[in-house]
Each structure stands twice: as C-alpha cells, then as structure tokens.
Design a protein around this motif. Structure first.
Motif, PDB file in Angstrom:
ATOM      1  N   SER A 156      29.268   2.910  33.108  1.00  7.28           N
ATOM      2  CA  SER A 156      30.197   3.094  34.218  1.00  7.28           C
ATOM      3  C   SER A 156      31.337   2.794  33.497  1.00  7.28           C
ATOM      4  O   SER A 156      32.649   3.557  33.703  1.00  7.28           O
ATOM      5  CB  SER A 156      29.814   2.499  35.369  1.00  7.28           C
ATOM      6  N   GLU A 157      31.488   1.455  32.965  1.00  9.78           N
ATOM      7  CA  GLU A 157      32.821   1.094  32.554  1.00  9.78           C
ATOM      8  C   GLU A 157      33.366   2.201  31.345  1.00  9.78           C
ATOM      9  O   GLU A 157      34.602   2.411  31.251  1.00  9.78           O
ATOM     10  CB  GLU A 157      32.677  -0.212  32.052  1.00  9.78           C
ATOM     11  N   ARG A 158      32.644   2.446  30.570  1.00  7.47           N
ATOM     12  CA  ARG A 158      32.993   3.135  29.233  1.00  7.47           C
ATOM     13  C   ARG A 158      33.449   4.605  29.835  1.00  7.47           C
ATOM     14  O   ARG A 158      34.414   5.237  29.120  1.00  7.47           O
ATOM     15  CB  ARG A 158      31.895   3.506  28.338  1.00  7.47           C
ATOM     16  N   LEU A 159      32.982   5.112  31.018  1.00  7.39           N
ATOM     17  CA  LEU A 159      33.368   6.475  31.440  1.00  7.39           C
ATOM     18  C   LEU A 159      34.809   6.474  31.612  1.00  7.39           C
ATOM     19  O   LEU A 159      35.433   7.479  31.412  1.00  7.39           O
ATOM     20  CB  LEU A 159      32.707   7.017  32.851  1.00  7.39           C
ATOM     21  N   LYS A 160      35.554   5.304  32.109  1.00  2.86           N
ATOM     22  CA  LYS A 160      37.012   5.212  32.392  1.00  2.86           C
ATOM     23  C   LYS A 160      37.576   5.606  31.234  1.00  2.86           C
ATOM     24  O   LYS A 160      38.979   6.070  31.033  1.00  2.86           O
ATOM     25  CB  LYS A 160      37.214   3.848  32.900  1.00  2.86           C
ATOM     26  N   GLY A 161      37.080   5.290  29.909  1.00  5.84           N
ATOM     27  CA  GLY A 161      37.918   5.454  28.602  1.00  5.84           C
ATOM     28  C   GLY A 161      38.233   6.644  28.248  1.00  5.84           C
ATOM     29  O   GLY A 161      38.587   6.921  26.916  1.00  5.84           O
ATOM     30  N   PHE A 162      37.184   7.727  28.489  1.00  7.58           N
ATOM     31  CA  PHE A 162      36.695   8.868  27.735  1.00  7.58           C
ATOM     32  C   PHE A 162      38.095  10.088  28.261  1.00  7.58           C
ATOM     33  O   PHE A 162      38.088  10.261  29.381  1.00  7.58           O
ATOM     34  CB  PHE A 162      35.648   9.786  28.256  1.00  7.58           C
ATOM     35  N   ASP A 163      39.016  10.038  27.166  1.00  3.58           N
ATOM     36  CA  ASP A 163      40.370  11.018  27.530  1.00  3.58           C
ATOM     37  C   ASP A 163      39.948  12.579  27.564  1.00  3.58           C
ATOM     38  O   ASP A 163      40.575  13.420  27.932  1.00  3.58           O
ATOM     39  CB  ASP A 163      41.214  10.710  26.489  1.00  3.58           C
ATOM     40  N   TRP A 164      38.591  12.742  27.315  1.00  3.88           N
ATOM     41  CA  TRP A 164      38.384  14.462  27.153  1.00  3.88           C
ATOM     42  C   TRP A 164      37.274  14.611  28.328  1.00  3.88           C
ATOM     43  O   TRP A 164      37.463  15.824  28.754  1.00  3.88           O
ATOM     44  CB  TRP A 164      37.095  14.530  25.837  1.00  3.88           C
ATOM     45  N   MET A 165      37.433  13.814  29.334  1.00  3.67           N
ATOM     46  CA  MET A 165      37.004  14.098  30.682  1.00  3.67           C
ATOM     47  C   MET A 165      38.156  14.231  31.759  1.00  3.67           C
ATOM     48  O   MET A 165      38.832  13.474  31.697  1.00  3.67           O
ATOM     49  CB  MET A 165      35.853  13.236  31.345  1.00  3.67           C
ATOM     50  N   SER A 166      38.002  14.988  32.675  1.00  2.32           N
ATOM     51  CA  SER A 166      39.027  15.030  33.749  1.00  2.32           C
ATOM     52  C   SER A 166      38.596  13.907  34.698  1.00  2.32           C
ATOM     53  O   SER A 166      37.752  13.297  34.769  1.00  2.32           O
ATOM     54  CB  SER A 166      39.033  16.361  34.496  1.00  2.32           C
ATOM     55  N   ASP A 167      39.650  13.625  35.596  1.00  2.00           N
ATOM     56  CA  ASP A 167      39.359  12.225  36.523  1.00  2.00           C
ATOM     57  C   ASP A 167      38.194  12.670  37.465  1.00  2.00           C
ATOM     58  O   ASP A 167      37.468  11.828  37.921  1.00  2.00           O
ATOM     59  CB  ASP A 167      40.597  11.901  37.240  1.00  2.00           C
ATOM     60  N   ALA A 168      38.233  14.028  38.032  1.00  2.00           N
ATOM     61  CA  ALA A 168      37.156  14.256  38.865  1.00  2.00           C
ATOM     62  C   ALA A 168      35.769  14.163  38.421  1.00  2.00           C
ATOM     63  O   ALA A 168      34.875  13.878  38.850  1.00  2.00           O
ATOM     64  CB  ALA A 168      37.659  15.637  39.210  1.00  2.00           C
ATOM     65  N   VAL A 169      35.896  14.698  37.122  1.00  2.01           N
ATOM     66  CA  VAL A 169      34.366  14.598  36.541  1.00  2.01           C
ATOM     67  C   VAL A 169      34.015  13.129  36.114  1.00  2.01           C
ATOM     68  O   VAL A 169      32.869  12.754  36.549  1.00  2.01           O
ATOM     69  CB  VAL A 169      34.260  15.337  35.269  1.00  2.01           C
ATOM     70  N   LYS A 170      34.963  12.416  35.780  1.00  2.00           N
ATOM     71  CA  LYS A 170      34.571  10.813  35.486  1.00  2.00           C
ATOM     72  C   LYS A 170      34.181  10.262  36.815  1.00  2.00           C
ATOM     73  O   LYS A 170      33.261   9.589  36.880  1.00  2.00           O
ATOM     74  CB  LYS A 170      36.033  10.058  35.168  1.00  2.00           C
ATOM     75  N   THR A 171      34.850  10.744  38.032  1.00  2.00           N
ATOM     76  CA  THR A 171      34.323  10.158  39.306  1.00  2.00           C
ATOM     77  C   THR A 171      33.007  10.548  39.525  1.00  2.00           C
ATOM     78  O   THR A 171      32.165   9.575  40.109  1.00  2.00           O
ATOM     79  CB  THR A 171      35.346  10.489  40.138  1.00  2.00           C
ATOM     80  N   ALA A 172      32.985  11.801  39.434  1.00  2.00           N
ATOM     81  CA  ALA A 172      31.273  12.562  39.798  1.00  2.00           C
ATOM     82  C   ALA A 172      30.412  11.783  38.540  1.00  2.00           C
ATOM     83  O   ALA A 172      29.267  11.496  39.212  1.00  2.00           O
ATOM     84  CB  ALA A 172      31.208  13.785  39.434  1.00  2.00           C
ATOM     85  N   ALA A 173      30.863  11.322  37.376  1.00  2.00           N
ATOM     86  CA  ALA A 173      29.670  11.051  36.639  1.00  2.00           C
ATOM     87  C   ALA A 173      29.700   9.530  36.945  1.00  2.00           C
ATOM     88  O   ALA A 173      28.268   8.965  36.746  1.00  2.00           O
ATOM     89  CB  ALA A 173      30.293  10.925  35.119  1.00  2.00           C
ATOM     90  N   ALA A 174      30.421   8.684  37.355  1.00  2.00           N
ATOM     91  CA  ALA A 174      30.211   7.235  37.663  1.00  2.00           C
ATOM     92  C   ALA A 174      29.272   7.355  39.126  1.00  2.00           C
ATOM     93  O   ALA A 174      28.353   6.145  38.902  1.00  2.00           O
ATOM     94  CB  ALA A 174      31.575   6.769  38.052  1.00  2.00           C
ATOM     95  N   LYS A 175      29.380   8.169  39.916  1.00  2.00           N
ATOM     96  CA  LYS A 175      28.660   8.433  40.973  1.00  2.00           C
ATOM     97  C   LYS A 175      27.305   8.605  40.527  1.00  2.00           C
ATOM     98  O   LYS A 175      26.462   7.920  41.249  1.00  2.00           O
ATOM     99  CB  LYS A 175      29.150   9.144  42.065  1.00  2.00           C
ATOM    100  N   LYS A 176      27.001   9.194  39.556  1.00  2.00           N
ATOM    101  CA  LYS A 176      25.640   9.653  39.171  1.00  2.00           C
ATOM    102  C   LYS A 176      25.124   8.525  38.646  1.00  2.00           C
ATOM    103  O   LYS A 176      23.893   8.188  38.735  1.00  2.00           O
ATOM    104  CB  LYS A 176      25.842  10.857  38.158  1.00  2.00           C
ATOM    105  N   VAL A 177      25.756   7.478  37.862  1.00  2.00           N
ATOM    106  CA  VAL A 177      25.346   6.355  37.042  1.00  2.00           C
ATOM    107  C   VAL A 177      24.797   5.370  38.372  1.00  2.00           C
ATOM    108  O   VAL A 177      23.563   4.860  38.193  1.00  2.00           O
ATOM    109  CB  VAL A 177      26.077   5.678  36.259  1.00  2.00           C
ATOM    110  N   VAL A 178      25.711   5.271  39.255  1.00  2.00           N
ATOM    111  CA  VAL A 178      25.149   4.385  40.243  1.00  2.00           C
ATOM    112  C   VAL A 178      24.032   4.952  41.135  1.00  2.00           C
ATOM    113  O   VAL A 178      23.191   3.987  41.445  1.00  2.00           O
ATOM    114  CB  VAL A 178      26.469   4.183  41.429  1.00  2.00           C
TER     115      VAL A 178
END
Length: 640
Positions: free
Chosen positions: A344-366
């Motif tokens: 989840s922490e690493r997701l924040k640093g991926f500049d190839w992902m949009s913020d909306a997709v990062k948020t959804a991905a973090a929710k999926k991890v949780v």
C-alpha cells in the motif's frame, strides 16, 4: 518440505489412533471415527493384492454400462437426446467428453455461483503434442495396448510391450487420436484460454444449444439440479471451441465417437487398476516426463495423495495438531500483514498510475482477506463433529475401485448442492499440509496452508531475512497476483470490473510488455534438440507476481530490520543480511527437472522454469542489484 510433511502423515496413517490426542469425551469418539474413515481409505488403497485379484473386471463393468447407454450401433429407438444422455452418464462417471459444466463463483457477481460451460476432453497435455509424430505414435500404440488388456484381461509387461498390437485396435486408436487433435486445435493457445477476458462470456443454455444443437444443454444441466429449478444464465468459457464443436460432432462417425468415449473412460479409471494391468499407460506417462518406463512412486505415497485429495480435511486435522503451532500462525499472519502494508505504501510512489486508480488499488489491498494455516469454518478442521458432518455422505468401503466412484460422486454432488447457495467465502481451495499458496481473484483472498510454513523457508527461530526472503516473497507473490495482467481486472470486492482509466492501463500494458519480452528470450532444450522459448505471454502473470512479491517482501523485511536488527547466521558472517535474504529466496526455487518434463511445463504451466524464475526475478530486483553491487542498479523490468 513435501517429503517432511508426507513422512509425518505416513507415520500417522500407519499407526493406530493416538489415544493421547487433543480431544476428550464425545469429541474424541468422533475424532476416532473420522480417523477410522481416513485410515480405511488409505489401507484399501494399499491393498494391492486385492486390487490385483479384481483384475480388469471393475473397468469392464463401467464400459459395459457405457455400451448400454451409447451402443456401437445406433438403436432404432434412440431419441434425439441420445448424445445428451450419454454426456450425463459420462459426467456421473468422471468423464467430461465434449461438454462439461461446473458451478463456480461468478466473476462479475462474486457472492453468487454460476455455471461455467466448457469441454473438450483429450489425453495429451497440450495441443502442441499432437504435432509431434513420435509422441502421437507412442500415444496411439499405448491406447491400443490398454484396449488389448481390457479385452483379454492379460497384462502387458516390460518384456511384452514391444510385441505387435492387433491392427484393428491400432486403427481405432489412430482415429481417436485424430479426433482428439481436432478437439485440441479447436481451442486457443494456453496463453489465451485461461484469461478472464477470454473465458468470461455470459450466455444462456438456449444460445449455446443453437451453437451445438447436437447436445441439449438444458437437459444436461438439469441432471444435477432440483426438478423445479431452471438455469437462465451460464458462462461460456471457451467460445472458440464451441464455435467449432458442432462441425466436429456431425463429421465424426458414430464408431469413432463410441471409441473415443470408451478411451476417455479407460484413461480416467485405469489408474485404479493394479499396476500389472496399466503398464503401457504408466510407461507412456513416464516417457512424457522423461522417466524410466518402470518408474513408479512407492504405493504409500500414492495412497497418501489419494487421502489428501478425497478426505483432505481429515488429513489436515491430523497435520495441524502435530506440525503447526500458534506461534507459526502468528508469524505467518504478521509477515502477510507487513507485506500488505508495504504494498500500500509503495502504491503512492507510482507516477504511472492516476490518483483515482491508486486510491482504488490501495482499497483493494486493504480488502484482501488473508487465510493462514488452516480453515476454521467450512469446515473447521479442529472440530471433529464439523468434520464428521462434512464427510457424512461419503461412504468408504473395502473396494479401491468403488471408492473412486464414491469419491467422484461425493465431490460432484457437494459442488452442485453449493451452486444453489451464496458463495462460501470461508472455503479453502488447498488442504493444510499442502506446500503451496494461492490468490483467488473473485474472493480477493490470499491463502497460505500450514504446509508452506516450515523449515527451511520459514520458522519462528530463524533470522527474519530467511522467512521474509522465502515465505515472505511467496506471500508478496500471491498478493501481487491481485494486480497482475489478470487479477488487475478485479476490484476490491472480487468483482470483474474495469476500474483502470485508459492512460493508467496503457502505462500498465507498456510495463508488462517488458516482462513478456524478457522471459520470451529464455530457452530450454526442446524435444527435437532445438531451443524451446519460454512463452512470455503465458507466464506473464506469474513473472509479474514474482517480481512484485520479492520487492514487497524485501521492503517489508528492511523496515523490520531497521526497527530491530536481524542477527547473522553463525558461519555466514561474510555475507550481508541483504545478500542472505536473496539467497533464501533463490533456495526456495532450487530444484531440477527432467528435460522432457521441462518441455511439458513450458507448454502447459503458467509458471516459468524454476531457474528462470530466479534469474529473471533477480534481474528485476533493484534490491538484489544493490546488495550484490551489480554494475547496473536499475531493474530490467519493473511494475510493482
């Protein structure tokens, strides 16, 4: 690790019930009853004298039953649904034939079950083998030899296997193999057929009947369901194959269909004959795997595997009681939590992902459910009464062959009974002693049986870089499957849904292409002596998971080490802890495979060969490159 678990379970099954077991009173009485059922299954499988005395008669009986359902000559009173009724009978006797159906969680509504319709039962591991003349010739001869044994009741041995075979049986076998080749070639390649974007095709029984009018799908499905239930929706899992199936059926003469069905029955049930009556099939299987023709596992291993596959939760109870501690479960849970957090922490640093997709991905991890050790529901393996109820409808007798039929009926009936209920999220797909792990996209869960959490890759007394390097990387691997080229199609609820925007998806595809290109350059020796390239597209999901899992586990361990420094293993002080982390990872994949079996895996397995999993994943690890001071620190491919 497999051997350690098997040796323990072997000792348990060979010994009388342990009177010093955990349970007392009524619970002990039920536990003893469960143990007796499990041991009966095991000992019946071990009784080779009795199995040999039965000869080929049990299989002849099944074939005679089949001949009454689908005779060689078409009866004058045969109805239009004859082929449908034949498939119903085959399904009830362990054979798929041209069509099969099974209930599974609906990818787009993961709390509901739906029926997946597929089919196409063949004998060689993959379509590529049907283009190899030597393999096809050997397979054809083997099929004719097995037919000879069933016909005569006389074994074919190592000494007699080269003797001429009846030409009529050889000609019949050749026609069966030709039909199988048509079936195999009517489906797409393995790197396509297993992808949700290919196999998820909502349809109706009526629509499929228009594609294949020779088989009445509604009647076929009704055979497993209550009389008043109507199936309105199914998932067609192989549209290309079903588009070709009608022409295959209408152009195949009845004698060939009859022979094909009989050959699939022989293939399915010959394994329950004594080894003297299945030698040609064994020798052929060994040839495909590159083994000596006479090679055969010790009988107790075969019987232990049978118990695991049929009464696995009873075996799990015995294993967990003796080999898995609360401390081991606690460590396993903690490692998995650490990796989820770091991912989840690493997701924040991926500049190839949009913020909306990062948020959804973090929710999926949780939302990822972690299951560690063994199930405590559906069934609870530590509750003898729950286990007794689970297997209450399974009768285990003294006939090894008939036990096989009972196991098949029990599993089929249980699966179809579950179809009418909501998806059971407590269910496990692996037994506790299994040395493996998995990710379920529709369940959005990662599952780690107790069997994978043992020395030398995991232990509460080991330096943590050992457990994180091996087991932790497997945990990260399974988590990363939720974000590979297939798992990324599922959202945080386990629903098949497109939740990526187009720009992020394009960036994802560009990065995954790097893995395809990288692994496609790896080769192994082919059967013809020419280099055989790894299928970078077939193995893409596993290669992504290997890289992402290792990176996440390494980051999680580094965070632990910074908080509380790990100790070096005495005698290995010249190695840094970071280096030993990666050595631990590589040791997990250390192994050797026979060349012929390696070819089989390249054609059929979504995993890259073990040595390529080490080489490719290390090349894709910045941490490895830094730990061993490689000239280039940037990974070859990087996604997660």
């Amino acid at each position: 690790m497999d051997d350690v678990s098997r040796d323990l379970l072997h000792a348990i099954l060979e010994a009388p019930y342990a009177e010093n077991a955990t349970f007392a009173g009524a619970a002990r009485a039920v536990d003893k009853e469960n143990f007796a059922k499990m041991q009966t299954a095991y000992k019946t499988c071990l009784d080779e004298d009795r199995i040999r005395a039965a000869g080929v008669e049990p299989l002849r009986k099944i074939l005679a039953e089949f001949d009454a359902v689908f005779p060689l000559e078409k009866p004058k009173d045969a109805g239009a649904d004859e082929l449908t009724q034949t498939h119903i009978w085959l399904m009830r006797n362990g054979v798929g034939g041209f069509v099969s159906a099974e209930p599974e969680a609906d990818d787009k509504s993961p709390d509901e079950n739906v029926i997946f319709v597929g089919g196409g039962d063949v004998g060689l591991p993959s379509k590529e083998y049907y283009d190899k003349k030597a393999v096809v010739a050997n397979y054809t001869r083997t099929m004719a030899q097995m037919a000879t044994i069933i016909k005569t009741g006389v074994p074919i041995t190592n000494e007699t296997i080269t003797k001429p075979v009846d030409q009529a049986l050889l000609d019949e076998a050749a026609k069966i193999v030709e039909l199988e080749a048509r079936i195999a070639r009517a489906s797409p390649d393995r790197d396509t057929v297993g992808k949700v974007t290919y196999y998820y095709n909502p349809s109706t029984p009526e629509a499929i009947e228009k594609l294949v009018p020779e088989i009445h799908l509604r009647t076929y499905l009704a055979a497993n369901l209550p009389a008043n239930y109507t199936v309105k929706r199914v998932i067609l899992s192989d549209p290309w194959y079903f588009g070709n199936l009608s022409s295959i059926l209408t152009s195949t003469p009845r004698p060939v269909l009859h022979a094909y069905f009989r050959s699939r029955l022989v293939s399915s049930w010959a394994g329950r004959l004594h080894k003297d009556f299945r030698y040609p099939a064994k020798a052929f299987g060994n040839a495909l795997a590159g083994r000596n023709p006479d090679a055969e596992a010790e009988r107790w291993r075969t019987c232990l595997s049978e118990v695991d596959g049929t009464l696995g939760w009873l075996l799990s109870a015995a294993y967990v009681e003796r080999a898995f501690s609360p401390e081991a479960k606690e460590l396993g849970d903690r490692i998995v939590r650490d990796i989820k957090n770091i991912f989840s922490e690493r997701l924040k640093g991926f500049d190839w992902m949009s913020d909306a997709v990062k948020t959804a991905a973090a929710k999926k991890v949780v939302n990822i459910i972690q299951k560690v050790g063994y199930p405590t529901a559906s069934p609870n393996v530590m509750d003898p009464e729950d286990l007794r109820k689970w297997y209450a409808k399974l009768e285990v007798g003294e006939s090894y062959f008939e036990n096989g039929r009972a196991y098949g009926n029990f599993g089929r009936e249980k699966a179809w009974a579950d179809f009418l209920k909501p998806v059971d999220r407590n269910r496990w797909g692996m037994t506790a002693p299994t040395v493996n792990a998995y990710y379920s996209p529709s369940g959005n869960e990662i599952v780690f049986p107790a069997g994978i959490m043992q020395l030398p890759v995991f232990g509460v007394d080991l330096p943590e870089y050992v457990s994180y390097g091996a087991f932790g990387s497997v945990a990260g691997h399974e988590l990363t499957h939720g974000f590979d080229n297939d798992g990324s199609h599922y959202d945080e609820t386990g629903k098949y849904a497109e939740w990526w925007d187009n720009t992020t998806l394009a960036n994802f595809d560009a990065r995954t292409q790097c893995f395809v290109d990288q692994y496609s350059k790896f080769t192994i020796p082919g059967l013809d002596g020419e280099p055989l390239h790894i299928n970078g597209r077939l193995t893409l999901g596993e290669n992504i998971a290997d890289a992402g899992g290792l990176t996440a586990s390494y980051s999680a361990w580094k965070k632990r080490d910074a908080a509380k420094a790990d100790l070096l293993i005495p005698g290995l002080e010249k190695w840094s802890k970071e280096q030993l982390f990666f050595v631990s990872y590589a040791n997990w994949w250390c192994g050797k495979v026979r060349p012929a079996q390696a070819v089989n895996y390249v054609y059929t397995d979504a995993h890259s060969p073990a040595d390529k999993r080490i080489l490719g994943t290390m090349a894709n690890s910045k941490g490895f490159r830094e730990a061993f001071n490689c000239p280039t620190k940037q990974p070859t491919c990087e996604l997660w």
